[in-house]
Enzyme design. Structure first.
Site, PDB file in Angstrom:
ATOM      1  N   GLU A 155       3.080  -5.475  -0.898  1.00  0.00           N
ATOM      2  CA  GLU A 155       4.411  -5.869  -1.378  1.00  0.00           C
ATOM      3  C   GLU A 155       5.056  -6.894  -0.450  1.00  0.00           C
ATOM      4  O   GLU A 155       5.721  -7.821  -0.903  1.00  0.00           O
ATOM      5  CB  GLU A 155       5.270  -4.615  -1.571  1.00  0.00           C
ATOM      6  CG  GLU A 155       4.736  -3.819  -2.757  1.00  0.00           C
ATOM      7  CD  GLU A 155       5.326  -2.441  -2.930  1.00  0.00           C
ATOM      8  OE1 GLU A 155       5.338  -1.675  -1.947  1.00  0.00           O
ATOM      9  OE2 GLU A 155       5.756  -2.127  -4.047  1.00  0.00           O
ATOM     10  N   GLY A 199       3.019  -0.895   0.476  1.00  0.00           N
ATOM     11  CA  GLY A 199       4.070  -1.788   0.970  1.00  0.00           C
ATOM     12  C   GLY A 199       3.527  -3.040   1.655  1.00  0.00           C
ATOM     13  O   GLY A 199       4.218  -4.056   1.714  1.00  0.00           O
TER      14      GLY A 199
HETATM   15  N1  CAA Z   1       1.688   5.912   6.858  1.00  0.00           N
HETATM   16  C1  CAA Z   1       1.645   6.657   7.984  1.00  0.00           C
HETATM   17  N2  CAA Z   1       0.578   6.717   8.796  1.00  0.00           N
HETATM   18  C2  CAA Z   1      -0.503   5.983   8.447  1.00  0.00           C
HETATM   19  C3  CAA Z   1      -0.527   5.178   7.293  1.00  0.00           C
HETATM   20  C4  CAA Z   1       0.645   5.155   6.483  1.00  0.00           C
HETATM   21  N3  CAA Z   1       0.735   4.389   5.396  1.00  0.00           N
HETATM   22  N4  CAA Z   1      -1.732   4.583   7.205  1.00  0.00           N
HETATM   23  C5  CAA Z   1      -2.432   4.988   8.289  1.00  0.00           C
HETATM   24  N5  CAA Z   1      -1.692   5.831   9.027  1.00  0.00           N
HETATM   25  C6  CAA Z   1      -2.085   6.502  10.282  1.00  0.00           C
HETATM   26  C7  CAA Z   1      -3.066   7.631  10.040  1.00  0.00           C
HETATM   27  O1  CAA Z   1      -2.404   8.803   9.658  1.00  0.00           O
HETATM   28  C8  CAA Z   1      -3.749   7.746  11.382  1.00  0.00           C
HETATM   29  O2  CAA Z   1      -2.922   8.443  12.253  1.00  0.00           O
HETATM   30  P1  CAA Z   1      -3.576   9.542  13.285  1.00  0.00           P
HETATM   31  O3  CAA Z   1      -4.447   8.708  14.190  1.00  0.00           O
HETATM   32  O4  CAA Z   1      -2.398  10.133  13.960  1.00  0.00           O
HETATM   33  O5  CAA Z   1      -4.367  10.498  12.435  1.00  0.00           O
HETATM   34  C9  CAA Z   1      -3.785   6.292  11.874  1.00  0.00           C
HETATM   35  O6  CAA Z   1      -2.801   5.589  11.089  1.00  0.00           O
HETATM   36  C10 CAA Z   1      -5.116   5.621  11.622  1.00  0.00           C
HETATM   37  O7  CAA Z   1      -5.444   5.773  10.263  1.00  0.00           O
HETATM   38  P2  CAA Z   1      -6.846   6.395   9.752  1.00  0.00           P
HETATM   39  O8  CAA Z   1      -7.406   7.329  10.764  1.00  0.00           O
HETATM   40  O9  CAA Z   1      -6.631   6.922   8.377  1.00  0.00           O
HETATM   41  O10 CAA Z   1      -7.734   5.059   9.744  1.00  0.00           O
HETATM   42  P3  CAA Z   1      -8.994   4.743   8.817  1.00  0.00           P
HETATM   43  O11 CAA Z   1      -9.561   3.487   9.348  1.00  0.00           O
HETATM   44  O12 CAA Z   1      -9.865   5.945   8.699  1.00  0.00           O
HETATM   45  O13 CAA Z   1      -8.375   4.482   7.346  1.00  0.00           O
HETATM   46  C11 CAA Z   1      -6.804   3.494   5.792  1.00  0.00           C
HETATM   47  C12 CAA Z   1      -7.568   3.358   7.129  1.00  0.00           C
HETATM   48  C13 CAA Z   1      -7.781   3.402   4.616  1.00  0.00           C
HETATM   49  C14 CAA Z   1      -5.819   2.334   5.736  1.00  0.00           C
HETATM   50  C15 CAA Z   1      -6.064   4.868   5.749  1.00  0.00           C
HETATM   51  O14 CAA Z   1      -5.313   5.006   6.952  1.00  0.00           O
HETATM   52  C16 CAA Z   1      -5.100   5.009   4.598  1.00  0.00           C
HETATM   53  O15 CAA Z   1      -5.529   5.253   3.478  1.00  0.00           O
HETATM   54  N6  CAA Z   1      -3.778   4.867   4.854  1.00  0.00           N
HETATM   55  C17 CAA Z   1      -2.761   5.084   3.852  1.00  0.00           C
HETATM   56  C18 CAA Z   1      -2.615   3.898   2.944  1.00  0.00           C
HETATM   57  C19 CAA Z   1      -1.589   4.152   1.861  1.00  0.00           C
HETATM   58  O16 CAA Z   1      -1.685   5.095   1.109  1.00  0.00           O
HETATM   59  N7  CAA Z   1      -0.598   3.241   1.758  1.00  0.00           N
HETATM   60  C20 CAA Z   1       0.417   3.311   0.751  1.00  0.00           C
HETATM   61  C21 CAA Z   1       1.627   4.012   1.271  1.00  0.00           C
HETATM   62  S1  CAA Z   1       2.805   4.327  -0.004  1.00  0.00           S
HETATM   63  C22 CAA Z   1       3.734   2.920  -0.118  1.00  0.00           C
HETATM   64  O17 CAA Z   1       3.460   1.921   0.521  1.00  0.00           O
HETATM   65  C23 CAA Z   1       4.886   3.035  -1.065  1.00  0.00           C
HETATM   66  C24 CAA Z   1       5.630   1.772  -1.335  1.00  0.00           C
HETATM   67  O18 CAA Z   1       5.281   0.994  -2.183  1.00  0.00           O
HETATM   68  C25 CAA Z   1       6.877   1.479  -0.633  1.00  0.00           C
END
Ligand code: CAA
Length: 259
Positions: free
Chosen positions: A113, A110
């Site tokens: 997006e 997102g």
């Molecule tokens: N949703 C909810 N929580 C999220 C998040 C997300 N998209 N991205 C990060 N967080 C949270 C993590 O769960 C973590 O929470 P806790 O401290 O409670 O464990 C906190 O943010 C910090 O994140 P990380 O510990 O994972 O940080 P990092 O530096 O190790 O990694 C990252 C960073 C690579 C961005 C990793 O957080 C990640 O892969 N996040 C998810 C990204 C993702 O998949 N985004 C797509 C979502 S789907 C979407 O967007 C659909 C759409 O088109 C509408």
């Protein structure tokens, strides 16, 4: 106006909207998406504001939709969430004012997006872009399959969507996803300077240019060029055209009313 997940600040003629959920890397839950739509609509109506900048707090622009909130949705709830996102992205795209994404860090799912619905995207050299939805068992839901395909082509879009791999800001610039990369500490200065430059132009001309650039994408070249002639000629009925050309001839800066 006060928001729970956004900070909104107005400096001269530029509004800065900052995504502010740093504990979850500014992941967007329903409340944040709703607030973004409300903030953009309100700034669209604010006559002081000529340009809007979107950016994020901390190390992320937006790490995507909020996966914790999304994980328990039914298909009907997921549809409503996707439709809400589309409405908000369309509000940004159709806004009569330019919107600039200042991507300070992660722009994932997102987050890309939101950036794609903006008019111009400037990124910090530390920014990372990606569409990691397929590893979650879904696809992008707020327009990336459509807007990215139009902007960077289907081959690059498929690679991003099919692999979910993150790319750095230079690669994002190379494939045409963003306009420019700047050193991290210079991001906001560079974007503010750009906003200021854009803010000096005729607001009416900017809004018409934005409108027909978007509308032209759905038309043939001939129809698009005809539409351009219509808009070009109609602007000769405006105060901004009279002021802009008069100011040039009088060797001074124009004072536009946007009418
Ligand atoms: N949703 C909810 N929580 C999220 C998040 C997300 N998209 N991205 C990060 N967080 C949270 C993590 O769960 C973590 O929470 P806790 O401290 O409670 O464990 C906190 O943010 C910090 O994140 P990380 O510990 O994972 O940080 P990092 O530096 O190790 O990694 C990252 C960073 C690579 C961005 C990793 O957080 C990640 O892969 N996040 C998810 C990204 C993702 O998949 N985004 C797509 C979502 S789907 C979407 O967007 C659909 C759409 O088109 C509408």
């Amino acid at each position: 106006m006060q928001y729970r997940n956004l900070l909104v600040e107005i400096k001269d003629t530029t509004a800065i909207v900052t995504f502010n959920r740093p504990a979850v890397l500014n992941a967007m839950n329903t409340e944040t998406v709703t607030e973004l739509g409300e903030a953009i609509a309100a700034l669209g109506e604010n006559s002081q504001v000529r340009v809007i900048i979107l950016t994020g707090t901390g190390k992320a622009f937006i790490a995507g939709a909020d996966i914790a909130e999304m994980s328990i949705k039914t298909p009907a709830q997921a549809r409503a969430y996707s439709e809400l996102g589309h409405r908000v992205m369309n509000t940004i795209q159709n806004l009569k004012k330019p919107v600039i994404a200042a991507v300070n860090g992660y722009a994932l799912g997102g987050g890309i997006e939101v950036a794609l619905s903006c008019d111009i995207c400037i990124a910090s050299e530390l920014a990372k872009f990606g569409l990691p939805e397929t590893i979650l068992g879904v696809i992008p839901g707020w327009g990336a399959t459509q807007r990215a395909a139009r902007l960077i082509g289907t081959a690059q879009t498929k690679e991003l969507v099919f692999t979910g791999e993150l790319i750095d800001a230079r690669k994002a610039c190379e494939i045409g996803l963003i306009n420019r990369v700047v050193p991290h500490e210079q991001l906001m200065d560079a974007v503010m300077m750009l906003a200021q430059k854009i803010g000096e132009q005729s607001p009416l001309a900017l809004s018409m240019a934005k409108k027909i650039i978007h509308e032209g994408l759905d038309k043939s070249l001939l129809e698009g060029c005809r539409m351009e002639t219509e808009v070009f000629s109609s602007l000769f009925d405006s105060q901004d055209q009279k002021e802009g050309m008069k100011a040039f001839l009088e060797k001074r800066k124009p004072q536009f009313s946007g009418r």
